[in-house]
Design a protein around this motif. Structure first.
Motif, short mmCIF file in Angstrom:
data_model
loop_
_atom_site.label_atom_id
_atom_site.label_comp_id
_atom_site.label_asym_id
_atom_site.label_seq_id
_atom_site.Cartn_x
_atom_site.Cartn_y
_atom_site.Cartn_z
N TYR A 1 9.41 -67.74 11.58
CA TYR A 1 8.60 -67.98 10.37
C TYR A 1 9.58 -68.49 9.32
CZ TYR A 1 4.67 -65.21 12.29
OH TYR A 1 3.62 -64.72 13.05
N ALA A 2 9.31 -69.64 8.75
CA ALA A 2 10.27 -70.30 7.84
C ALA A 2 10.63 -69.41 6.66
CB ALA A 2 9.69 -71.62 7.36
N ALA A 3 9.64 -68.67 6.11
CA ALA A 3 9.90 -67.86 4.92
C ALA A 3 10.83 -66.69 5.24
CB ALA A 3 8.59 -67.35 4.32
N HIS A 4 10.80 -66.19 6.47
CA HIS A 4 11.71 -65.10 6.86
C HIS A 4 13.13 -65.63 7.03
CE1 HIS A 4 13.49 -61.65 8.79
NE2 HIS A 4 13.69 -62.31 9.91
N ALA A 5 13.26 -66.82 7.64
CA ALA A 5 14.60 -67.43 7.76
C ALA A 5 15.19 -67.62 6.36
CB ALA A 5 14.50 -68.77 8.50
N ALA A 6 14.35 -68.08 5.43
CA ALA A 6 14.82 -68.35 4.07
C ALA A 6 15.29 -67.08 3.36
CB ALA A 6 13.71 -69.03 3.26
N GLU A 7 14.62 -65.94 3.60
CA GLU A 7 15.02 -64.71 2.91
C GLU A 7 16.39 -64.22 3.39
OE1 GLU A 7 12.23 -61.44 3.28
OE2 GLU A 7 12.25 -61.52 5.47
N VAL B 1 -4.06 -67.84 17.57
CA VAL B 1 -3.77 -69.06 16.81
C VAL B 1 -3.67 -68.82 15.31
CG1 VAL B 1 -4.62 -71.37 16.22
CG2 VAL B 1 -4.67 -70.59 18.58
N ASP B 2 -4.61 -68.07 14.74
CA ASP B 2 -4.60 -67.89 13.28
C ASP B 2 -5.17 -66.53 12.94
OD1 ASP B 2 -4.41 -68.22 10.59
OD2 ASP B 2 -6.15 -69.53 10.40
N SER B 3 -4.27 -65.54 12.89
CA SER B 3 -4.69 -64.18 12.62
C SER B 3 -3.70 -63.59 11.61
CB SER B 3 -4.65 -63.40 13.93
OG SER B 3 -5.50 -62.30 13.88
N MET B 4 -4.19 -62.83 10.63
CA MET B 4 -3.29 -62.31 9.60
C MET B 4 -2.50 -61.12 10.13
SD MET B 4 -2.34 -63.10 6.63
CE MET B 4 -3.60 -64.12 5.84
N LEU B 5 -1.18 -61.19 9.93
CA LEU B 5 -0.29 -60.09 10.31
C LEU B 5 0.16 -59.40 9.02
CD1 LEU B 5 2.71 -60.48 12.79
CD2 LEU B 5 2.93 -59.17 10.69
N GLU C 1 2.10 -46.69 1.64
CA GLU C 1 0.95 -47.42 1.06
C GLU C 1 1.34 -48.81 0.57
OE1 GLU C 1 -1.96 -45.85 1.38
OE2 GLU C 1 -0.73 -44.23 2.21
N ASP C 2 2.58 -49.19 0.82
CA ASP C 2 3.16 -50.41 0.24
C ASP C 2 3.08 -51.60 1.17
OD1 ASP C 2 4.22 -49.92 -2.22
OD2 ASP C 2 6.26 -50.45 -1.59
N LEU C 3 2.43 -52.68 0.74
CA LEU C 3 2.39 -53.89 1.57
C LEU C 3 3.75 -54.58 1.53
CD1 LEU C 3 0.76 -55.97 3.25
CD2 LEU C 3 0.18 -57.09 1.09
N THR D 1 9.05 -62.54 13.15
CA THR D 1 8.47 -61.80 12.03
C THR D 1 8.41 -62.66 10.77
OG1 THR D 1 8.47 -59.56 11.08
CG2 THR D 1 10.55 -60.77 10.94
N PRO D 2 7.38 -62.48 9.96
CA PRO D 2 7.31 -63.21 8.68
C PRO D 2 8.23 -62.58 7.62
CG PRO D 2 5.25 -62.01 9.09
CD PRO D 2 6.16 -61.72 10.24
N ALA D 3 8.24 -63.16 6.45
CA ALA D 3 9.07 -62.66 5.34
C ALA D 3 8.64 -61.25 4.93
CB ALA D 3 8.94 -63.60 4.14
N GLY D 4 9.57 -60.54 4.26
CA GLY D 4 9.22 -59.25 3.68
C GLY D 4 9.83 -58.05 4.38
N VAL D 5 10.78 -58.31 5.31
CA VAL D 5 11.41 -57.17 5.99
C VAL D 5 12.11 -56.30 4.95
CG1 VAL D 5 11.67 -58.44 8.15
CG2 VAL D 5 13.54 -58.47 6.49
N SER D 6 12.12 -54.99 5.19
CA SER D 6 12.70 -54.09 4.19
C SER D 6 13.15 -52.80 4.85
CB SER D 6 11.67 -53.81 3.08
OG SER D 6 10.60 -53.06 3.60
N PRO D 7 14.07 -52.06 4.20
CA PRO D 7 14.65 -50.87 4.82
C PRO D 7 13.66 -49.71 4.98
CG PRO D 7 16.01 -51.66 3.00
CD PRO D 7 14.71 -52.39 2.92
#
Ligand code: MG
Length: 256
Positions: free
Chosen positions: A64-70, A175-179, A185-187, A223-229
């Motif tokens: 996912y391009a946004a995850h590579a960028a982070e 093909v197109d499903s939201m992950l 409780e935190d997105l 994985t998309p962007a937003g990985v966190s500890p």
């Protein structure tokens, strides 16, 4: 159809299928010949286990391009793949254990492909035929060790670093499903699967040009962007629209 593995009330590990809120036993192998028995056991009464014991787990990095960028990384020209050991797999509800060697363990919610047939040198028009179904995975990563080592076996390979489940869905359309990934409780992560750089058919063609894909193998599609500890006491939930939700609590493995 949705296939599961579960522990029955006598403590035996069983294969099953889901019909509404009931499950029935499955006799035989879901990848070969099997028989579905009547669905008469309430789903709520059993403990679900990982729905598959993979022979190998092939993961795709920076898909996912946004995850590579982070991580200040480029999107690769061809799929970047690595392996997680089968010993890292846990089921829904099992505890992710933070190892004493790492100070930064992160979640990576991912769509996982379950391979159903052997395949080598798959061609683009036939690649999807070897897919049995889909499940949800969490490519848990010790980010500090991944960075330090340069190669990823240690950072990705600890026991409990691959939660998988809760079931395999053979009808899911990837093909197109939201992950989305919640910690408590935190997105934290949210993106549609159509944002993948390399679609699943391309991944199958590429991986099968390197190694034979076999029934039960898992492919984690990135994985998309937003990985966190993660910290002890957290609960991580990875949801994929129309597929389900995989929840795991987080604990700490003591140094021995
Ligand atoms: Mg990953």
């Amino acid at each position: 159809m949705r296939f599961i593995c579960f522990r029955d009330q006598a403590g035996l590990v069983q294969s099953g299928w889901i019909y509404e809120d009931k499950i029935g036993l499955v006799k035989g192998s879901i990848f070969d010949e099997y028989q579905r028995m009547e669905a008469d056991i309430p789903l709520a009464e059993v403990d679900l286990l990982t729905p598959v014991q993979p022979g190998k787990i092939i993961c795709v990095g920076r898909n996912y391009a946004a995850h590579a960028a982070e991580h200040d990384a480029e999107v690769p020209e061809y799929p970047l793949i690595f392996l997680k050991p089968p010993s890292s797999v846990i089921g829904p509800g099992e505890t992710i254990l933070l190892p004493p060697q790492s100070q930064q363990v992160e979640h990576e919610g991912e769509l996982a492909v379950v391979v159903g047939k052997r395949g080598r040198w798959l061609q683009p028009d036939e690649a999807m035929k070897i897919v049995f179904g889909y499940t949800i995975a969490n490519d848990v990563t010790a980010r500090d060790l991944q960075r330090k080592d340069g190669q990823w076996t240690r950072g990705k390979g600890f026991d409990t670093f691959c939660p998988v489940g809760p079931w395999i869905d053979t009808d899911f359309n990837p093909v197109d499903s939201m992950l989305s990934v919640y910690v408590n409780e935190d997105l934290r992560q949210m993106a549609p699967t159509r944002d993948m750089v390399f679609p699943i058919s391309t991944l199958l063609v590429y991986i099968s040009s390197i190694m034979t894909l076999e029934p039960g193998d898992l492919i984690l599609t990135g994985t998309p962007a937003g990985v966190s500890p993660l910290v002890p006491g957290d609960v991580v939930s990875v949801s994929i629209e129309r597929l389900g939700e995989l929840r795991n609590p987080v604990g700490k493995e003591p140094r021995r």
